[in-house]
Design a protein around this motif. Sequence first.
Motif: not given
Lengths: 441, 441
Positions: A1-2, A5-6, A11-12, A14-15, A18-19, A33-37
């Motif tokens: 969605m960004s 791609p980061r 990503t870490l 930002l996590r 914010f998390i 980092k998993i982006i698909q499965a």
Amino acid sequence: MSSEPRNRQQTLALRKQFIGSSCKLFFPEDPVKIIQAKGQYMYDENGKQYLDCINNVAHVGHCHPEVVKAAHQQNLLLNTNSRYLHDNLVDYAQRLSKTLPEKLCAFYFLNSGSEANDLALRLARQYTKHKDVIVIDHAYHGHLTSLIDISPYKFRNLDGQKEWVHVAPLPDTYRGLYRENHKDPATAYADEVKKLIDKAHQENRKFAALFVESLPSVAGQIIPPSGYFQKVAEHIHKAGGVFIADEIQVGFGRVGKHFWAFQLQGEDFIPDIVTMGKPIGNGHPVACVATTKEIAEAFSATGVEYFNTFGGNPVSCAIGLTVLDIIEKEELQTHALHVGNFFMELLNQQKAKHPLIGDIRGVGLFIGVDLVQDQEKRSPASKEAEFIITRLKEEFIMLSTDGPGRNVLKFKPPLCFNTKDAELVVDKLDTILTELERKKT
Amino acid sequence: MSSEPRNRQQTLALRKQFIGSSCKLFFPEDPVKIIQAKGQYMYDENGKQYLDCINNVAHVGHCHPEVVKAAHQQNLLLNTNSRYLHDNLVDYAQRLSKTLPEKLCAFYFLNSGSEANDLALRLARQYTKHKDVIVIDHAYHGHLTSLIDISPYKFRNLDGQKEWVHVAPLPDTYRGLYRENHKDPATAYADEVKKLIDKAHQENRKFAALFVESLPSVAGQIIPPSGYFQKVAEHIHKAGGVFIADEIQVGFGRVGKHFWAFQLQGEDFIPDIVTMGKPIGNGHPVACVATTKEIAEAFSATGVEYFNTFGGNPVSCAIGLTVLDIIEKEELQTHALHVGNFFMELLNQQKAKHPLIGDIRGVGLFIGVDLVQDQEKRSPASKEAEFIITRLKEEFIMLSTDGPGRNVLKFKPPLCFNTKDAELVVDKLDTILTELERKKT
């Protein structure tokens, strides 16, 4: 969605920003980092494929096309609350009822296993007019206030044990009070529950429920001795309480021989309430409580409505129905039985070879490998377990540990996990155990 | 999903057979079967179109194509838990943070408003090390055990009021303790909270939190007097507790002037915790808790992990992000302001005409029409309200009532609700009110 791609570090970062930091990552030192499965495989941002041995939520396989299609078709049409009539809701309840003993004929739909266990607690208390609960040691029933209270795995590190909570010993025949050499561990462990009840009765306490995971998971992939549920059910019923089987981790055919794990205890055993979650929607937030007419009627006799905003919406029900379809069509229950047996055989060959393996236990695709420092003392080999899952990750195999000693390798992969996957895992495990044992000597 | 479509009676019969009877239908005497929806319209099995004036969950419109697309695209790729890094999670948290005061920078994602409020309670208790909670009379914060305890709307009919729960008067300037003729109702109602605190302190009780719906909804679509939140926040802070704003019903631009309803109280007001649900995912089960760094850190200082199986999965986050995109792109917040103002104007014209209308109150597309039997006594016209929503249903307009007297017509439609819809509703309402008043005289 960004927009672009980061990389993993971005990503870490930002996590971290914010998390809430209570939300933990797998392998926090070097998270993935998993982006698909797809099926039993996951892919990171560089296209590396990982074999998923952990995720029992992706029950019929990650991103199963039939599930994705069912969600999409229903999303295009309607997604609203259950205050309107809709066929998906009643079809789904009826369909689930066919998998359960006839007595369990009243259904409630919710969004998570935690919501299901909380409702089970409310149902039990309303039906019995009692408050107290018996739980099994090291149990985990969810993240809500009411469930932390009945989860020794959590409350020991938080607010402690409430006066209305009674903890029974874990019916673990490998490391528990009564072991494989005991002539009747089912009765012996059930008698411990009876003792708890008697003691509490002397203090004028009254029981609403006994809460049991049909196969205790966080406690270390435990298989309770057969007949234990019947005996403790008798004790809790005599005390005026109900038996709640928490099938959130293990239901929906995972155990192979049966659709529900409580059925491993024998055809004659019927819980008063069954809670379902995790695999029920293959990752979509859905959950269910099934109970008897009597309990449902006692709950509604208060005159107070039960309304769950998202619970039982047509999309969740369409997904749930499709998961049931797939289990049937792809014969995943039988598949779990065969692959599980094959896997257990391979693992047992490793046990003969590696002194680090203390116990192999499992049914279907719910398997635990209990690692010990010493075969006789059965002392948990926690560090070794940690080392193994870290090394397996380097080999692109995702596995995790469980048990109070965090020394039990727990296998609960998507049910499409196959014999080749089992061979690969056991081969890698063999190599790593050999490495470890070489270091030790 | 069924092999052949059922008629309404067949679906109803199966519902009675399989769904817990505490789960109520709208219009139980003559329930509606809805099979499709689009924008602000719903369609029954005969293709009849209903105007939806109720469903604040379908925030950007039922089955919004962009939301459906976002769900589908992400479902095709990956749906797993938040123990792996994923951009959707951090993008979503960052994006939400931009709508909130900077101080609210730690996010937790969950599956329902109830889960969000339960976590808010846990956060408050862990941070303050206190237990007690102040709630507003007639409040409803969710269906979980812990939330029924803090929901006077529910606990009065169930287990009663716990010793750690303190109920403050509803800041209702139409029917409450201090009314529109009071010179400073905000201070007067806040002083009531202060009194509660002082009384509890004499009994050595300690406060974890004050829980407030930013606009009390079940209590009858109430708009608290401006400045009330600042004053009660000061009182709860002095008592060592935190201020929790429950935005589950009213957040995400519904109030028009602001993105969050608590912002109606003034730019200077910042809650310590904000909970979000219902509209956040346009019907998809997702929810969120936002809080400060200090509170998040106190929560994680216990060392106990917070894990929510489905919470923060890439699909839920993709949907949440898309809802934010649509609100922005379609300027739904401004739209809610304009349509709401227009609607209020029309309704106020009706008020001048119909003695049954006691009060019209609202902001944006959160509007209440308070029906009274007597303009002076302000006694709830409950039966008339019931009659009106039943008649409106015959006119294919879905509306419901709220408030302790169930006499408040509550409007909280999808935000795409337009001026023509408002005209239609007011026109029908005029006709029915005229009918009713003719009967009375």
